[in-house]
Design a protein around this motif. Structure first.
Motif, short mmCIF file in Angstrom:
data_model
loop_
_atom_site.label_atom_id
_atom_site.label_comp_id
_atom_site.label_asym_id
_atom_site.label_seq_id
_atom_site.Cartn_x
_atom_site.Cartn_y
_atom_site.Cartn_z
N UNK A 36 0.83 -1.20 0.00
CA UNK A 36 0.00 0.00 0.00
C UNK A 36 0.87 1.26 0.00
N UNK A 37 1.98 1.23 0.74
CA UNK A 37 2.88 2.38 0.77
C UNK A 37 3.50 2.63 -0.59
N UNK A 38 3.74 1.55 -1.33
CA UNK A 38 4.31 1.69 -2.67
C UNK A 38 3.24 1.80 -3.74
N UNK A 39 1.98 1.90 -3.30
CA UNK A 39 0.81 2.02 -4.18
C UNK A 39 0.73 0.87 -5.18
N UNK A 40 1.03 -0.33 -4.71
CA UNK A 40 0.94 -1.51 -5.56
C UNK A 40 -0.53 -1.91 -5.72
N UNK A 41 -0.83 -2.52 -6.86
CA UNK A 41 -2.19 -2.96 -7.13
C UNK A 41 -2.52 -4.18 -6.26
N UNK A 42 -3.68 -4.19 -5.65
CA UNK A 42 -4.13 -5.31 -4.84
C UNK A 42 -3.59 -5.33 -3.42
N UNK A 43 -2.94 -4.25 -3.00
CA UNK A 43 -2.36 -4.23 -1.65
C UNK A 43 -3.45 -4.26 -0.59
N UNK A 44 -4.59 -3.63 -0.87
CA UNK A 44 -5.70 -3.64 0.08
C UNK A 44 -6.22 -5.05 0.32
N UNK A 45 -6.22 -5.85 -0.73
CA UNK A 45 -6.66 -7.25 -0.59
C UNK A 45 -5.71 -8.02 0.30
N UNK A 46 -4.42 -7.78 0.15
CA UNK A 46 -3.42 -8.48 0.98
C UNK A 46 -3.59 -8.08 2.44
#
Length: 124
Positions: A36-46
């Motif tokens: 999420x800090x790196x604004x990666x896709x799907x981080x919220x799901x993780x």
């Protein structure tokens, strides 16, 4: 007796799985937070999977403690442990799923294991 000790050990298996599951859930949360800090896709799901892993790992610890301490052995604790392990494997992410296999084995053994036979009382 030896059988009671054996059944208590099954609860300890679930306790160990719960503690390891909490560690795996924390790692999953850290990876999701980093994503999420790196604004990666799907981080919220993780991150959601990490919270699911923590919840079901805590539930495994509680059920394992009940299975280890309960004197009247009930199959309900084992069944709830199986359900908790399956839900944790599905909703907890990959790391938690691998550890929930241990909780699943403990739940299956607690459910199908032999139960001590009650002593027969006579009216004499």
């Amino acid at each position: 007796g030896a059988l009671g000790d054996e059944l208590a050990n099954l609860g300890i298996i679930a306790l160990i799985a719960g503690v390891l599951g909490i560690l795996a859930g924390v790692v999953t949360l850290m990876v999701g937070g980093l994503g999420a800090a790196l604004e990666a896709e799907g981080a919220g799901t993780v991150v959601g999977l990490g919270w699911g892993g923590l919840f079901f790992s805590f539930a495994c610890i509680v059920l394992g403690a009940i299975a280890a301490a309960a004197t009247p052995r009930s199959r309900l604790t084992g069944v709830l442990l199986i359900i908790c392990a399956i839900a944790g494997a599905i909703l907890g992410g990959t790391l938690v799923a691998v550890i929930m296999i241990l909780a699943l084995v403990g739940g299956i053994l607690a459910t199908v294991g032999k139960r001590p036979k009650p002593a027969i009382e006579t009216d004499q």
